[in-house]
Design an enzyme around this catalytic site. Sequence first.
Site, PDB file in Angstrom:
ATOM      1  N   LYS A   1     -15.655  -7.902   3.763  1.00  0.00           N
ATOM      2  CA  LYS A   1     -14.576  -8.283   4.685  1.00  0.00           C
ATOM      3  C   LYS A   1     -14.934  -7.947   6.125  1.00  0.00           C
ATOM      4  O   LYS A   1     -15.588  -6.937   6.382  1.00  0.00           O
ATOM      5  CB  LYS A   1     -13.285  -7.533   4.328  1.00  0.00           C
ATOM      6  CG  LYS A   1     -12.657  -7.937   3.009  1.00  0.00           C
ATOM      7  CD  LYS A   1     -11.393  -7.120   2.778  1.00  0.00           C
ATOM      8  CE  LYS A   1     -10.727  -7.433   1.448  1.00  0.00           C
ATOM      9  NZ  LYS A   1      -9.658  -6.464   1.135  1.00  0.00           N
TER      10      LYS A   1
ATOM     11  N   ARG B   1      -1.859  -6.073  -8.444  1.00  0.00           N
ATOM     12  CA  ARG B   1      -0.772  -7.019  -8.181  1.00  0.00           C
ATOM     13  C   ARG B   1      -0.628  -8.032  -9.310  1.00  0.00           C
ATOM     14  O   ARG B   1       0.426  -8.217  -9.863  1.00  0.00           O
ATOM     15  CB  ARG B   1      -1.013  -7.753  -6.864  1.00  0.00           C
ATOM     16  CG  ARG B   1      -0.657  -6.941  -5.647  1.00  0.00           C
ATOM     17  CD  ARG B   1      -1.194  -7.563  -4.407  1.00  0.00           C
ATOM     18  NE  ARG B   1      -2.629  -7.722  -4.497  1.00  0.00           N
ATOM     19  CZ  ARG B   1      -3.421  -7.948  -3.469  1.00  0.00           C
ATOM     20  NH1 ARG B   1      -2.938  -8.072  -2.268  1.00  0.00           N
ATOM     21  NH2 ARG B   1      -4.731  -8.062  -3.642  1.00  0.00           N
TER      22      ARG B   1
ATOM     23  N   HIS C   1       0.839  -1.206   0.000  1.00  0.00           N
ATOM     24  CA  HIS C   1       0.000   0.000   0.000  1.00  0.00           C
ATOM     25  C   HIS C   1       0.876   1.260   0.000  1.00  0.00           C
ATOM     26  O   HIS C   1       0.637   2.195  -0.761  1.00  0.00           O
ATOM     27  CB  HIS C   1      -0.869   0.063   1.262  1.00  0.00           C
ATOM     28  CG  HIS C   1      -1.910  -1.006   1.383  1.00  0.00           C
ATOM     29  ND1 HIS C   1      -2.067  -1.753   2.525  1.00  0.00           N
ATOM     30  CD2 HIS C   1      -2.861  -1.447   0.520  1.00  0.00           C
ATOM     31  CE1 HIS C   1      -3.070  -2.600   2.372  1.00  0.00           C
ATOM     32  NE2 HIS C   1      -3.567  -2.443   1.148  1.00  0.00           N
TER      33      HIS C   1
ATOM     34  N   SER D   1      -2.965  -7.552   3.108  1.00  0.00           N
ATOM     35  CA  SER D   1      -3.216  -7.403   4.555  1.00  0.00           C
ATOM     36  C   SER D   1      -3.564  -8.749   5.164  1.00  0.00           C
ATOM     37  O   SER D   1      -3.152  -9.061   6.282  1.00  0.00           O
ATOM     38  CB  SER D   1      -4.368  -6.426   4.787  1.00  0.00           C
ATOM     39  OG  SER D   1      -4.027  -5.156   4.303  1.00  0.00           O
TER      40      SER D   1
HETATM   41  O1  PNS Z   1      -8.674  -2.842   0.147  1.00  0.00           O
HETATM   42  P1  PNS Z   1      -9.974  -3.322  -0.442  1.00  0.00           P
HETATM   43  O2  PNS Z   1     -10.790  -4.071   0.617  1.00  0.00           O
HETATM   44  O3  PNS Z   1      -9.810  -4.122  -1.697  1.00  0.00           O
HETATM   45  O4  PNS Z   1     -10.789  -2.004  -0.833  1.00  0.00           O
HETATM   46  C1  PNS Z   1     -12.104  -2.086  -1.345  1.00  0.00           C
HETATM   47  C2  PNS Z   1     -12.822  -0.742  -1.146  1.00  0.00           C
HETATM   48  C3  PNS Z   1     -12.872  -0.397   0.351  1.00  0.00           C
HETATM   49  C4  PNS Z   1     -12.081   0.342  -1.904  1.00  0.00           C
HETATM   50  C5  PNS Z   1     -14.270  -0.896  -1.721  1.00  0.00           C
HETATM   51  O5  PNS Z   1     -14.932  -1.915  -1.050  1.00  0.00           O
HETATM   52  C6  PNS Z   1     -15.064   0.410  -1.634  1.00  0.00           C
HETATM   53  O6  PNS Z   1     -14.911   1.271  -2.473  1.00  0.00           O
HETATM   54  N1  PNS Z   1     -15.896   0.531  -0.572  1.00  0.00           N
HETATM   55  C7  PNS Z   1     -16.698   1.723  -0.344  1.00  0.00           C
HETATM   56  C8  PNS Z   1     -18.158   1.447  -0.675  1.00  0.00           C
HETATM   57  C9  PNS Z   1     -18.393   1.562  -2.184  1.00  0.00           C
HETATM   58  O7  PNS Z   1     -18.231   2.601  -2.788  1.00  0.00           O
HETATM   59  N2  PNS Z   1     -18.802   0.433  -2.803  1.00  0.00           N
HETATM   60  C10 PNS Z   1     -19.108   0.400  -4.225  1.00  0.00           C
HETATM   61  C11 PNS Z   1     -17.891   0.125  -5.087  1.00  0.00           C
HETATM   62  S1  PNS Z   1     -17.574  -1.601  -5.117  1.00  0.00           S
END
Ligand code: PNS
Length: 167
Positions: free
Chosen positions: A42, A91, A18, A129
């Site tokens: 998650k 990745r 990150h 993570s």
């Molecule tokens: O590190 P991650 O868990 O892959 O990140 C995912 C994240 C947090 C960026 C994604 O779940 C997100 O954008 N969450 C906020 C809610 C949202 O906007 N959801 C719609 C897009 S999938």
Amino acid sequence: MGKTVICPGSFDPVTLGHLDIITRASKLFDHVIVAVLTNLAKKPSFTIEERIELLKKATKGIDNVEIVGFTGLLAEYAKERNATAVVKGLRAVSDFEYEFQQCLINKKLNPNLETVFLTTSQENMYLSSSIVKQVASLGGDISTFVPSCIHGEILKRLSQGEMKDEG
Ligand code: PNS
């Protein structure tokens, strides 16, 4: 203020992978908002406050980076902050389908929002993570996976087990 972008994620906890993406984004854009968001798929190990604190320590010294927490939609937050793009690390091919879906959903919700993918550095290809948490919980060495300034804090926190309610 120039070009503002958002680096979103769960950061549960922040890894060197990150930090690499955040640092490289800070060199490409004027202002980088690192947004700790909720991923409903998650179950987090660290509270949002803990994740923000760890990120602040890890990015200390990068002047154009701001750390925030947000519980709503990324597309809405980007509108609120006048961000032109989302920056994410890729990745491997296995990340692509998931990231592509999120990118298209965000574009649907906010047509002005672009997504920029930075290819991960080779040494971080395997890093996530959840790998950090798994290795630490089994007594393995995570010192080359997380920023050194927060290594002790992450270990201590993980040894305390599950957090209480996110509330
Ligand atoms: O590190 P991650 O868990 O892959 O990140 C995912 C994240 C947090 C960026 C994604 O779940 C997100 O954008 N969450 C906020 C809610 C949202 O906007 N959801 C719609 C897009 S999938």
